[in-house]
Design a protein around this motif. Structure first.
Motif, PDB file in Angstrom:
ATOM      1  N   ASN A 155       1.184  15.990  -6.370  1.00 15.32           N
ATOM      2  CA  ASN A 155       1.424  15.746  -4.948  1.00 15.32           C
ATOM      3  C   ASN A 155       0.462  14.680  -4.436  1.00 15.32           C
ATOM      4  N   LEU A 156       1.018  13.509  -4.161  1.00 15.71           N
ATOM      5  CA  LEU A 156       0.212  12.366  -3.753  1.00 15.71           C
ATOM      6  C   LEU A 156       0.822  11.724  -2.510  1.00 15.71           C
ATOM      7  N   PRO A 157       0.017  11.072  -1.697  1.00 11.92           N
ATOM      8  CA  PRO A 157       0.543  10.388  -0.508  1.00 11.92           C
ATOM      9  C   PRO A 157       1.221   9.076  -0.900  1.00 11.92           C
ATOM     10  N   ILE A 158       2.453   9.191  -1.409  1.00 13.09           N
ATOM     11  CA  ILE A 158       3.189   8.017  -1.900  1.00 13.09           C
ATOM     12  C   ILE A 158       4.229   7.603  -0.863  1.00 13.09           C
ATOM     13  N   ARG A 159       4.152   6.346  -0.463  1.00 17.62           N
ATOM     14  CA  ARG A 159       5.111   5.819   0.524  1.00 17.62           C
ATOM     15  C   ARG A 159       6.448   5.503  -0.134  1.00 17.62           C
ATOM     16  N   ARG A 160       6.363   4.875  -1.314  1.00 16.40           N
ATOM     17  CA  ARG A 160       7.584   4.407  -1.964  1.00 16.40           C
ATOM     18  C   ARG A 160       7.453   4.556  -3.486  1.00 16.40           C
ATOM     19  N   ILE A 161       8.505   5.096  -4.101  1.00 16.88           N
ATOM     20  CA  ILE A 161       8.610   5.128  -5.568  1.00 16.88           C
ATOM     21  C   ILE A 161       9.461   3.935  -5.985  1.00 16.88           C
ATOM     22  N   VAL A 162       8.928   3.119  -6.906  1.00 13.75           N
ATOM     23  CA  VAL A 162       9.646   1.937  -7.386  1.00 13.75           C
ATOM     24  C   VAL A 162       9.931   2.112  -8.882  1.00 13.75           C
ATOM     25  N   PHE A 163      11.208   2.107  -9.260  1.00 15.77           N
ATOM     26  CA  PHE A 163      11.590   2.178 -10.668  1.00 15.77           C
ATOM     27  C   PHE A 163      11.607   0.753 -11.227  1.00 15.77           C
ATOM     28  N   LEU A 164      10.571   0.407 -11.990  1.00 15.23           N
ATOM     29  CA  LEU A 164      10.535  -0.918 -12.618  1.00 15.23           C
ATOM     30  C   LEU A 164      11.493  -0.999 -13.797  1.00 15.23           C
ATOM     31  N   LYS A 192       0.837  -1.196   0.000  1.00 13.07           N
ATOM     32  CA  LYS A 192       0.000   0.000   0.000  1.00 13.07           C
ATOM     33  C   LYS A 192       0.877   1.254   0.000  1.00 13.07           C
ATOM     34  N   GLY A 193       0.517   2.213  -0.840  1.00  8.02           N
ATOM     35  CA  GLY A 193       1.250   3.469  -0.909  1.00  8.02           C
ATOM     36  C   GLY A 193       2.382   3.459  -1.912  1.00  8.02           C
ATOM     37  N   ASP A 194       2.575   2.352  -2.645  1.00  2.09           N
ATOM     38  CA  ASP A 194       3.640   2.265  -3.644  1.00  2.09           C
ATOM     39  C   ASP A 194       3.217   2.919  -4.953  1.00  2.09           C
ATOM     40  N   ALA A 195       4.185   3.562  -5.606  1.00  4.03           N
ATOM     41  CA  ALA A 195       3.997   4.047  -6.984  1.00  4.03           C
ATOM     42  C   ALA A 195       5.033   3.352  -7.843  1.00  4.03           C
ATOM     43  N   LEU A 196       4.571   2.474  -8.750  1.00  8.15           N
ATOM     44  CA  LEU A 196       5.460   1.720  -9.622  1.00  8.15           C
ATOM     45  C   LEU A 196       5.609   2.478 -10.937  1.00  8.15           C
ATOM     46  N   VAL A 197       6.870   2.776 -11.317  1.00  9.41           N
ATOM     47  CA  VAL A 197       7.124   3.654 -12.465  1.00  9.41           C
ATOM     48  C   VAL A 197       7.766   2.872 -13.604  1.00  9.41           C
ATOM     49  N   CYS A 198       7.144   2.968 -14.789  1.00  9.82           N
ATOM     50  CA  CYS A 198       7.727   2.440 -16.023  1.00  9.82           C
ATOM     51  C   CYS A 198       7.587   3.536 -17.081  1.00  9.82           C
ATOM     52  N   PHE A 199       7.880   3.242 -18.356  1.00 14.82           N
ATOM     53  CA  PHE A 199       8.000   4.359 -19.285  1.00 14.82           C
ATOM     54  C   PHE A 199       7.231   4.189 -20.601  1.00 14.82           C
ATOM     55  N   SER A 200       6.101   3.504 -20.537  1.00 19.57           N
ATOM     56  CA  SER A 200       5.209   3.473 -21.696  1.00 19.57           C
ATOM     57  C   SER A 200       3.795   3.168 -21.219  1.00 19.57           C
ATOM     58  N   ARG A 201       2.822   3.690 -21.957  1.00 22.64           N
ATOM     59  CA  ARG A 201       1.410   3.441 -21.634  1.00 22.64           C
ATOM     60  C   ARG A 201       1.131   1.949 -21.630  1.00 22.64           C
TER      61      ARG A 201
END
Length: 860
Positions: free
Chosen positions: A597-606, A533-542
């Motif tokens: 600005n979002l309540p993000i606990r962790r940014i994850v670079f996939l 919960k609170g994770d933002a998983l980041v990738c680079f295409s739709r």
């Protein structure tokens, strides 16, 4: 062992031959018959050694490893498990003792008591030696005469190369006259593509004021095969260049040797005849000067290329006489020099005229302005440090204000926030206007900035975007031309020096911001199973966002999604679901890094790489910081966590690396530039050419205008260009949409024709069957709104804004209901792939493609 017996016999015969060869060499060097004893005394050491060398080499090389081991076992050795080299060593030792051949005994018995054989051997050796000496002397004489012939011939060519050129010039002139009169000539858009159609050229079009090189670029109409690197072949249309290159090479390859033989002195020809017992032929002459002759052929060919076609056609009408043609060439060269001088002078005149024009049009348009009577406040710091909050707080206190955002979503967010806080605010973007009664504050995208409007406070967000090659000029204009009592400029640390340089001696206050919430990099490699919960998983295409979101939803997680092409209204709803706790994970592209600005606990670079429109590359330090900075939210997550799926050390270094200061800002055409340009031309194509030649001032970089040029090519030389002013047409080319999206470029062109023909604008095509169709429909309506607002048709725009809002609702609903069904499939065979499969095609299709390439390579 039968094999050893056969090898032994062969070694004996070989040894005898080598001794007899040595004896012949001994005899050759002695003018008088030496004695048997003299030979033995001098060569005894060789005779003793020769047998052992021959026998050991032959037996070792000819006997297999297996037979070596058999022989060694027969004589008592235990060879099991022995190294190959040791087996060879033992075998050679045994062979030294195996049936030795006494060479001295054989040689003594053959020659010591047989003096006649000794004398006969000596006589034969001396006769052969004397014969070889004579042959060598004769060869040396022949080489000497060849060298003399070659040297004299090359001296003749150098001395009379002008005369040789006259012969070639007349030959080519006659051929050109015949070809132009009787053979067709063609041109095409791309001669490398044989599917392109050919257009025939009239002969008179290419004769006058044309160089031979220009004529040689025309096409014969035939197709020929061209060799490329790695033995590849391809076919293209044949030009006359290849035809005349072959023609001139063949002509001179025959003419020059024949001409040289006729020019050599009788003395040299006689010497050659005496030495070789045959006359010097043209073929031999050609072989003697082959390499140097081709150098002259190449030189003459390119000299012909530089001639004027009209000069050569006149030469064809003159009977050949060396002196007459020499005089004609001198006249033509003088006239050509005069023409070249005129061309150079004209070129220089045009160059200077163009230089003056560039200076007049662009001049000091992009020089930073002098200090202005405005108070500037720079809000400098990392992502998520409250910079924008503080600037907006000051704007809310003012009687009037303007907020300039990099994205419609951020403009919409500020518009909602100010109205919710009881401060009337209007919204203005290229695609929408929401006018609030009594509002003195406006939230807008930066491209909508107008320098003639004035406010108490102007807030310019994400000012580091000034360096963006295509959009950066909008920030430059806003920063340097804003009319306000105070201008608040928000950006990352690396923009600080550039902004201070632009503002010069103005009144500037700098507010530095530090993160109150520290970032902590997790040292464990992230696995999708670790999502919390609170994770933002980041990738680079739709596409990747949807695949990952589908996988998470199918593992019972609730997910919000964010990507660049998502409608802002949908993006806002997706964010709100996360904020409200309806979803507990976000999957996003790098769009998350821009002011959200979002309540993000962790940014994850996939992923650690992205495709930037040109190539796939590693993320930059600034990109990593911009995205990672979204982790943490005061009062909710007091430590922002960052995780990576690979290369943790390298990515951490990027996160900790000090930013490189922005050293240049982007520039783009302005209305003033177009006003000055229109004094010289009414063609936008000419403007693009000038923009390419205009040298960007130091500290600036020009916008590429790639999309504007792409759209322009669709309407170049049409009624659209004819009926609109340069500035009007550029305004439509500059509308903020992507012509690469399917159907949008066609919609733009149809609308442009409707505008010039004063017809109703074509309605955007709307399809609602799938998520992709909904998103394309949203963009189509957005483009339609861009036109409506540009044409100030606000009443119609209100209707289409409602339509677009309904489509965005459909996108949002589709993301909630349809994404779960999305499966990763092979792009070629449509076979379902694992969600985390690294490639776009399955292993079987990849293998088939590789095998096909292999076959094509080796069977072409």
């Amino acid at each position: 062992m039968e094999q050893l017996n056969a090898i032994h016999q062969n070694a004996v015969e070989h040894t005898k031959r080598k001794v007899l060869e040595d004896l012949d060499r001994f005899f050759e060097l002695r003018p008088e018959l030496p004695s048997y004893e003299e030979y033995i005394e001098e060569r005894n050491h060789y005779i003793d050694q020769i047998w052992l060398n021959v026998w050991l080499n032959k037996s070792t090389n000819a006997v297999s490893k297996h037979l070596k081991k058999v022989h060694l076992q027969e004589v008592g050795y235990d060879v099991e498990g022995l190294d190959r080299r040791l087996i060879i060593k033992l075998f050679r030792t045994e062979m030294r003792k195996y049936r030795p051949f006494d060479v001295n005994e054989w040689f003594t018995s053959t020659y010591k008591s047989n003096s006649d054989l000794w004398v006969e051997s000596y006589s034969k050796a001396r006769i052969q030696f004397i014969k070889r000496q004579k042959e060598t002397e004769e060869q040396e004489k022949q080489e000497a005469i060849k060298e003399r012939v070659t040297r004299t011939s090359l001296k003749l060519i150098r001395k009379k190369q002008e005369e040789l050129y006259l012969y070639l010039r007349y030959f080519v002139a006659c051929k050109l006259k015949s070809d132009i009169k009787s053979k067709p000539m063609y041109e095409t858009i791309d001669p490398v593509k044989i599917e392109e159609s050919l257009t025939e050229i009239e002969a008179f079009e290419i004769i006058y004021n044309t160089r031979v090189s220009d004529f040689l670029e025309t096409l014969t109409g035939s197709v020929h095969k061209v060799s490329l690197e790695w033995e590849k072949r391809h076919y293209e249309y044949e030009t006359y260049f290849y035809v005349y290159q072959r023609l001139i090479t063949n002509y001179l390859s025959e003419f020059i040797p024949k001409w040289l033989v006729s020019q050599l002195s009788p003395n040299i020809l006689s010497q050659y005849q005496d030495s070789f017992n045959e006359a010097l032929t043209e073929k031999v002459m050609g072989s003697l000067i082959l390499e140097q002759m081709y150098d002259y052929i190449e030189s003459f060919f390119y000299r012909i290329n530089d001639e004027y076609l009209s000069d050569l056609l006149n030469v064809a009408d003159l009977p050949f006489d060396v002196e007459i043609h020499r005089e004609k060439l001198e006249q033509d060269l003088a006239e050509r020099e005069r023409k070249i001088a005129e061309e150079k002078a004209e070129l220089e005149r045009k160059k200077q005229e163009e230089k003056r024009m560039l200076e007049d049009i662009f001049g000091r348009e992009y020089s930073p302005p002098a200090g202005r009577n405005i108070r500037y406040v720079l809000h400098v710091g990392e992502t998520n440090t409250g910079k924008t909050f503080q600037a907006l707080k000051r704007m809310k206190e003012a009687d009037s204000g303007l907020y300039l955002a990099p994205l419609r979503l951020l403009a919409l967010e500020v518009y909602d926030k100010l109205n919710a806080d009881g401060i009337p605010c209007s919204l203005k973007t290229g695609e929408e206007e929401k006018l609030t009664k009594g509002a003195n504050h406006i939230s807008s995208t930066v491209e909508m900035f107008h320098e003639k409007e004035s406010y108490d406070i102007v807030v310019i967000d994400e000012a580091q975007m000034i360096s963006d090659k295509d959009r950066g000029f909008s920030w430059y204009k806003a920063i340097t031309k804003a009319n306000a009592n105070e201008v608040h400029i928000i950006g990352s640390r690396n923009m600080k020096q550039m902004i201070l340089q632009l503002l010069g001696d103005s009144d500037i206050e700098i507010k530095e911001y530090e993160r109150e919430i520290p970032l902590e990099v997790e040292q464990k490699t992230f696995n999708i199973k670790d999502t919390k919960k609170g994770d933002a998983l980041v990738c680079f295409s739709r596409k990747r966002v949807l695949e990952i979101a589908s996988h998470l939803q199918n593992t019972k997680r609730s997910v919000s999604m964010i990507y660049g092409s998502m409608p802002p209204e949908t993006r806002k709803k997706q964010m709100q679901r996360f904020i409200n706790g309806e979803t507990n994970v976000i999957v996003s592209t790098d769009a998350i890094g821009m002011g959200l600005n979002l309540p993000i606990r962790r940014i994850v670079f996939l992923e650690n790489e992205k495709f930037d429109g040109t190539r796939r590359r590693r993320l930059t330090s600034q990109e990593v910081k911009q995205i990672a900075g979204r982790a943490g939210r005061k009062g909710i997550y007091d430590i922002g966590k960052v995780a990576f799926t690979s290369d943790i050390k390298a990515m951490t270094k990027l996160l900790e690396k000090e930013d490189i200061s922005i050293s240049s800002f982007a520039i783009a055409p302005t209305s003033s530039v177009f006003e000055r340009f229109q004094r010289y031309s009414r063609k936008l194509g000419a403007f693009f050419e000038l923009w390419e030649k205009f040298e960007s001032p130091k500290g600036t970089k020009k916008a590429s205008l790639a999309e504007e040029r792409e759209l322009y090519e669709m309407v170049r030389d049409t009624d659209i260009e004819a009926r609109l002013s340069v500035q009007e047409l550029y305004g439509f080319l500059h509308l903020p949409f992507s012509p690469h999206d399917p159907g949008l470029a066609d919609q733009w062109k149809e609308t442009m024709y409707a505008i010039i023909n004063r017809e109703e604008l074509p309605e955007p095509r709307i399809k609602t069957g799938s998520l992709e169709e909904l998103e394309l429909s949203y963009k189509a309506v957005g483009l339609h709104l861009l036109f409506l607002y540009r044409l100030e048709r606000r009443t119609e725009a209100l209707y289409w804004e409602r339509v677009r809002e309904e489509i965005s609702d459909g996108v949002h609903d589709s993301l909630i209901t349809e994404v779960k069904k999305i499966k990763k499939k092979c792009r070629k065979c449509n076979k379902q792939l694992p969600w985390d499969f690294s490639f776009q095609i399955c292993n079987e299709c990849h293998a088939d493609r590789s095998q096909s390439r292999y076959k094509n390579y080796y069977h072409r």
